[in-house]
Design an enzyme around this catalytic site. Sequence first.
Site, short mmCIF file in Angstrom:
data_model
loop_
_atom_site.label_atom_id
_atom_site.label_comp_id
_atom_site.label_asym_id
_atom_site.label_seq_id
_atom_site.Cartn_x
_atom_site.Cartn_y
_atom_site.Cartn_z
N LYS A 1 7.17 -3.05 32.11
CA LYS A 1 6.85 -3.89 30.95
C LYS A 1 5.35 -4.20 30.95
O LYS A 1 4.78 -4.49 32.02
CB LYS A 1 7.67 -5.18 31.00
N SER B 1 12.45 -9.88 24.61
CA SER B 1 11.15 -9.30 24.38
C SER B 1 10.93 -7.99 25.13
O SER B 1 10.00 -7.25 24.78
CB SER B 1 10.06 -10.30 24.80
N SER C 1 15.02 -12.36 27.85
CA SER C 1 14.30 -11.13 27.50
C SER C 1 14.63 -9.89 28.30
O SER C 1 14.18 -8.80 27.95
CB SER C 1 12.80 -11.37 27.59
N1 GLN Z 1 13.55 -14.77 22.91
C1 GLN Z 1 13.09 -15.86 23.71
C2 GLN Z 1 11.74 -16.31 23.21
O1 GLN Z 1 11.32 -15.82 22.24
C3 GLN Z 1 13.04 -15.46 25.16
C4 GLN Z 1 11.88 -14.62 25.46
C5 GLN Z 1 11.79 -14.21 26.92
O2 GLN Z 1 12.75 -14.32 27.67
N2 GLN Z 1 10.60 -13.81 27.31
O3 GLN Z 1 11.10 -17.13 23.78
#
Ligand code: GLN
Length: 481
Positions: free
Chosen positions: A77, A152, A176
Amino acid sequence: MSFADALSIAASVRAGDRTATEVLEEHLGRIAERETEIHAFNLVTEQDARATAAAVDAAVAAGNDPGPLAGVPVAIKDNLCTRGVPTTCSSKILEGWRPPYDATVVQRLAAAGAVAVGKTNLDEFAMGSSTENSAFGPTRNPHDTSRVPGGSSGGSAAAVAAGFAPISLGSDTGGSIRQPAALCGVVGVKPTYGLVSRLGLVAFGSSLDQVGPFAHTVADAALVCEVVGGHDAGDSTSIPGDFPAVTEHLSDGVSGLRVGIVTEMMGEGIAPDVAARVRAAAAALAAAGATVEEVSVPAVTFGLSAYYLVAPAEASSNLSRYDGVRFGNRIEAATTGEMMTATRTAGFGDEVKRRIMLGTFVLSAGYFDAFYGTAQKVRTLMRQDFDAAYEQFDVLISPTSPTTAFAIGDKTADPMTMYLNDICTIPTNLAGHAAMSVPFGTGDDGLPVGVQVLAPALGEIPMFRAAAVLEAAALAEGGAK
Ligand code: GLN
């Protein structure tokens, strides 16, 4: 789509049956075929990967063991630091920045013989649930390219699902890793807070962030956890000791294991076809000898509200370092203050700005106690409710995501509907616990459904035992169709 798993690749490379170079070229070939359509990567590091694969092959030829991930391609990532290789967090503000060091997890993968093939796309600074918030354009779901891969870590999930790499790393602050794993039909693990080093993970919400793997199989995910996990003196939140010995317990079964289905994660907002898959998973665990009952964890219903105070607050503080002075891009202006404003205005996307503003507001004098303070108390309540449930149950199960993959563009206009994607994943992060997503068949639209297995802090062994049984049951079911 069926691709070789990491364990079998490593076994054949270690035995000299295949070279790491052959394995790499096969994966680069798949990337060449489908990457334009999928956009899993911000950068494919072909030349570096070829050099690494050659070094693995040289080690094997010299009679040395390159390690448990010998010759296994891995996608990283793009919020994990890679020495000399651009690390963008899918944000324009980091343009041109090359970290001077590797994240600990990246170092550990390399030391185990893995071959890094590139940096994967994400929602900018990991804020989002669809990978549509990337400054470099969305990633598409390999199962249906009109749909999102989740987020994400959408690029990391899609890279595995498309066969670009058998394993990848993501980060999970509120879901995410698990949510994109569910939407892309792969395994995704969010280990207990502190079990995997975050040195070199670009910080989003420091009390929530955790690194973990994506893989085709539960066994591959377990191996990657053991390779990258364990104490790191460079991370002050790192738990002493090794990652729990999950690989040793994968075939223990679930006889006698107590499994709870979280009532609050099965009702409103959960698509009926997804809930049906969770019930089928519960039945599979029961058939394998577990006791399965419903259990109420009342405070999880406050998860989303608490998370959208805590995470933006921490993000607003963490992202203050991108000021046009220390990293990446700078927009010149007459004064330092104007330069910083111009840089941040041009460099951050809408969702990141929304979080910074929200976080700065909730931390401001007069509001701190009412918002951040209250959210922290809710976190304690949530932990207490989980503790009560874990007195009766070894692991809990729920949907990972309320729906299967949705269409690109479907939820971008309304942040609130996007945030609702994470109702089942966020509570784990707030509690600091472990959870993972295991593919368990498909929904009515034929797209993958993930079942989430939740465990208390350091409950990785029972979590992986349950996951392995679910994986076998899903395979048996698929084979019977
Ligand atoms: N979707 C969640 C957010 O937008 C979690 C994102 C994540 O785990 N990095 O914060």
